[in-house]
Design an enzyme around this catalytic site. Structure first.
Site, PDB file in Angstrom:
ATOM      1  CB  SER A  78      -0.945   0.006   1.205  1.00  0.00           C
ATOM      2  OG  SER A  78      -0.212   0.215   2.400  1.00  0.00           O
ATOM      3  CG  ASN A  79       4.356   1.604   2.214  1.00  0.00           C
ATOM      4  OD1 ASN A  79       5.171   0.844   2.692  1.00  0.00           O
ATOM      5  ND2 ASN A  79       3.366   2.114   2.928  1.00  0.00           N
ATOM      6  CE  LYS A  95       7.666   2.271   4.218  1.00  0.00           C
ATOM      7  NZ  LYS A  95       6.738   3.319   4.723  1.00  0.00           N
ATOM      8  CG  ASP A 139       3.422   8.401  10.107  1.00  0.00           C
ATOM      9  OD1 ASP A 139       4.049   8.654  11.153  1.00  0.00           O
ATOM     10  OD2 ASP A 139       3.140   7.253   9.747  1.00  0.00           O
ATOM     11  CG  ASN A 140       3.692  10.191  14.789  1.00  0.00           C
ATOM     12  OD1 ASN A 140       4.112  10.734  15.802  1.00  0.00           O
ATOM     13  ND2 ASN A 140       4.440   9.360  14.078  1.00  0.00           N
ATOM     14  CB  CYS A 206      -1.839   9.571   5.325  1.00  0.00           C
ATOM     15  SG  CYS A 206      -1.242  11.233   5.116  1.00  0.00           S
ATOM     16  CB  CYS A 363     -13.160   1.658  13.159  1.00  0.00           C
ATOM     17  SG  CYS A 363     -11.759   1.571  14.281  1.00  0.00           S
TER      18      CYS A 363
END
Lengths: 405, 92
Positions: A78-79, A95, A139-140, A206, A363
């Site tokens: 998904s990246n 990564k 991302d946070n 995201c 969820c």
């Protein structure tokens, strides 16, 4: 406002380097001196993800002499929609390693230093020490505040960028900036712009809300542009300015960011004088959600069992999926009904809940359902529960035939 | 006074997807009241329970952050552009 170049020029460029960087060398604002400054520069990039991918590729191509990569994660399929430094054959690989290989393929003349670890209070100052510039693509909020504070304590300029769906923001935070006369530029830090993070759950990540892949390039390239200007002293970097990009309207706007005299970090009476507990400062889930979820969380295995009993008629409950409709289209737990979390927060959902059977919420991962659970419990449904790990855990453990996202 | 208000993506659920809406008011407080009258709930995302600007949302009138002007009492002259800029952390 312009600033003196951050980096002194290297002694010389080799013949290979002159050939490689010739399109830079003939720009008067860069020239031999600017390119020698880039050669001498040390830039640390946090994260080799959406923003880090284009940032690392362009910094490498531009000839920044030493690049650092901080990244602990592995490449996931998904990246690949946006993290263009990684390829299909990198899925499952670290990564940091994949990013280093891509960078060295683009430019073998530069040094790459890899930190395959998660940035935390114990390592951040040690990792940051000695770099000329930090480029942030995390991302946070917790990491953002930690990077801001650590960069401030070490007096390192911090090139910041942030993305969500079609919106991007970028700035350069450098409270220690001095102008060409050696006077303080009264430049702000990240805390001057956003003194406090939003409460957990209010601003989606995201992973929860999505991001347009190419937006990463729009904002990541602004970050590199500003980095190159800072390193070489060219132009006017985004110090004390916030660039706002709206990809739907195709509009850039530049707003002023002032130094806040009351800033907890760089203000007159600073209260943050060392690294703080950033997880507690930003929270992963709200206190209300954490309280509601304590003792009221079931596993996907328990849920599967309960659904079987419901089918056999020996048990009854309502399974509510609190995600958004477009997520529900991707995958779902059979037998669920969809009521998005927002309907719980504004109270509309409560009228749709039956009074005579227990409520089970889920969820994507368990964060949003915990927030909805707090609302439901507060409305008197004391026996309501939510599903830990959400539909991600369901797909992983119960039904791998469905796609995950 | 009629002003245009820029709505960030995460608040467009309140405006039916519109990225820019018009509102009236002589001050930011009045503009936010008028905004909420037409887009119910949006004010609660900008102001906290005490009615103060939330610390993770910046509101600009023109090119200036209202925290460095008069906060909610900041004048909103006719034709001004009000921008709501929430903190966003995504980078992945």
């Amino acid at each position: 406002m312009s600033f003196p170049a951050l980096v002194e020029p290297a002694d010389e460029l080799t013949v290979d380097e002159v050939r490689r960087y010739s399109r830079h060398l003939i720009i008067p604002d860069v020239g031999m001196t600017g390119q020698k400054r880039l050669k001498n520069a040390r830039v640390l990039v946090i994260g080799a993800g959406g923003l880090g991918s284009p940032a690392l590729l362009y910094l490498a191509a531009a000839g920044v002499g030493t690049l650092g990569i901080v990244e602990f994660d592995e490449v996931d399929e998904s990246n690949l929609q946006r993290q263009i430094i990684h390829g299909q054959s990198d899925v499952g690989r670290p990564k940091a390693v994949s990013a280093k290989e891509s960078v060295q393929e683009i430019n073998p003349l530069i040094e790459v230093v890899v930190y395959e670890e998660r940035l935390d209070n114990d390592n951040v100052l040690g990792i940051f020490e000695g770099w000329d510039l930090i480029v942030d693509g995390t991302d946070n909020f917790a990491t953002r505040y930690m990077v801001n504070d650590a960069a401030y304590f070490l007096k390192i300029p911090y090139v910041w960028g942030s993305i969500y769906r079609f919106d991007g923001q970028a700035s350069v935070f450098w409270p220690h900036a001095v102008d060409e006369n050696g006077e303080s530029a009264e430049a702000p830090c990240y805390r001057c712009l956003y003194p406090e993070p939003p409460p957990p759950g209010m601003v989606p990540s995201c992973a929860e809300g999505g991001v347009l892949g190419v937006l990463c390039a729009s904002i990541g390239s602004i970050q590199v542009n500003e980095a190159i200007k800072m390193l070489t002293g060219a132009g006017e970097p985004l110090v004390g300015k916030l660039m706002i990009y709206d990809a739907l309207e195709m509009e850039y706007r530049k707003l002023k960011v002032r130094k806040d005299p009351k800033c907890a970090l760089c203000g007159d009476n600073a209260t943050v004088t060392e690294l703080i507990d950033y997880e507690a400062f930003c929270g992963a889930v709200s206190d209300e959600a954490a309280d509601a979820a304590a003792g009221s969380t079931i596993s996907v295995v328990q849920l599967e069992h309960m659904l079987k009993e419901r089918e056999e008629g020996t048990r009854d409950f309502l399974l509510v999926d609190v995600r958004e409709p477009n997520e529900y289209e991707i995958n779902k737990i059979p037998g669920s009904v969809l009521i998005p979390k927002g309907e719980f927060l504004n109270g509309n959902a409560l009228g749709q809940l039956p009074a005579d059977k227990p409520i089970v919420l889920h969820c994507k991962s368990g964060v949003r359902s915990a927030e909805a659970l707090a609302v439901v419990k507060g409305a008197g449904y004391g026996d309501a529960v939510h599903v830990g790990g959400g539909v991600v855990a369901w797909v992983n453990q119960i039904d791998p035939s469905q796609p995950s996202y | 006074m009629s002003v245009s208000v820029r709505i960030p993506t995460i608040l467009r659920t309140y405006t039916g997807g519109a990225s820019e809406v018009t509102a009236t008011g002589a001050t930011l407080a009045e503009v936010l009241d008028d905004l909420d009258a037409h887009h119910s709930g949006i004010k609660g995302r900008v102001l906290d329970d005490e009615g103060d600007l939330r610390r993770f949302v910046n509101v600009y009138v023109g090119n200036e952050d209202v925290r460095f002007l008069d906060d909610l009492a900041t004048p909103t002259p006719d034709g001004a552009q009000v921008s709501i800029i929430p903190a966003v952390a995504g980078g992945c």
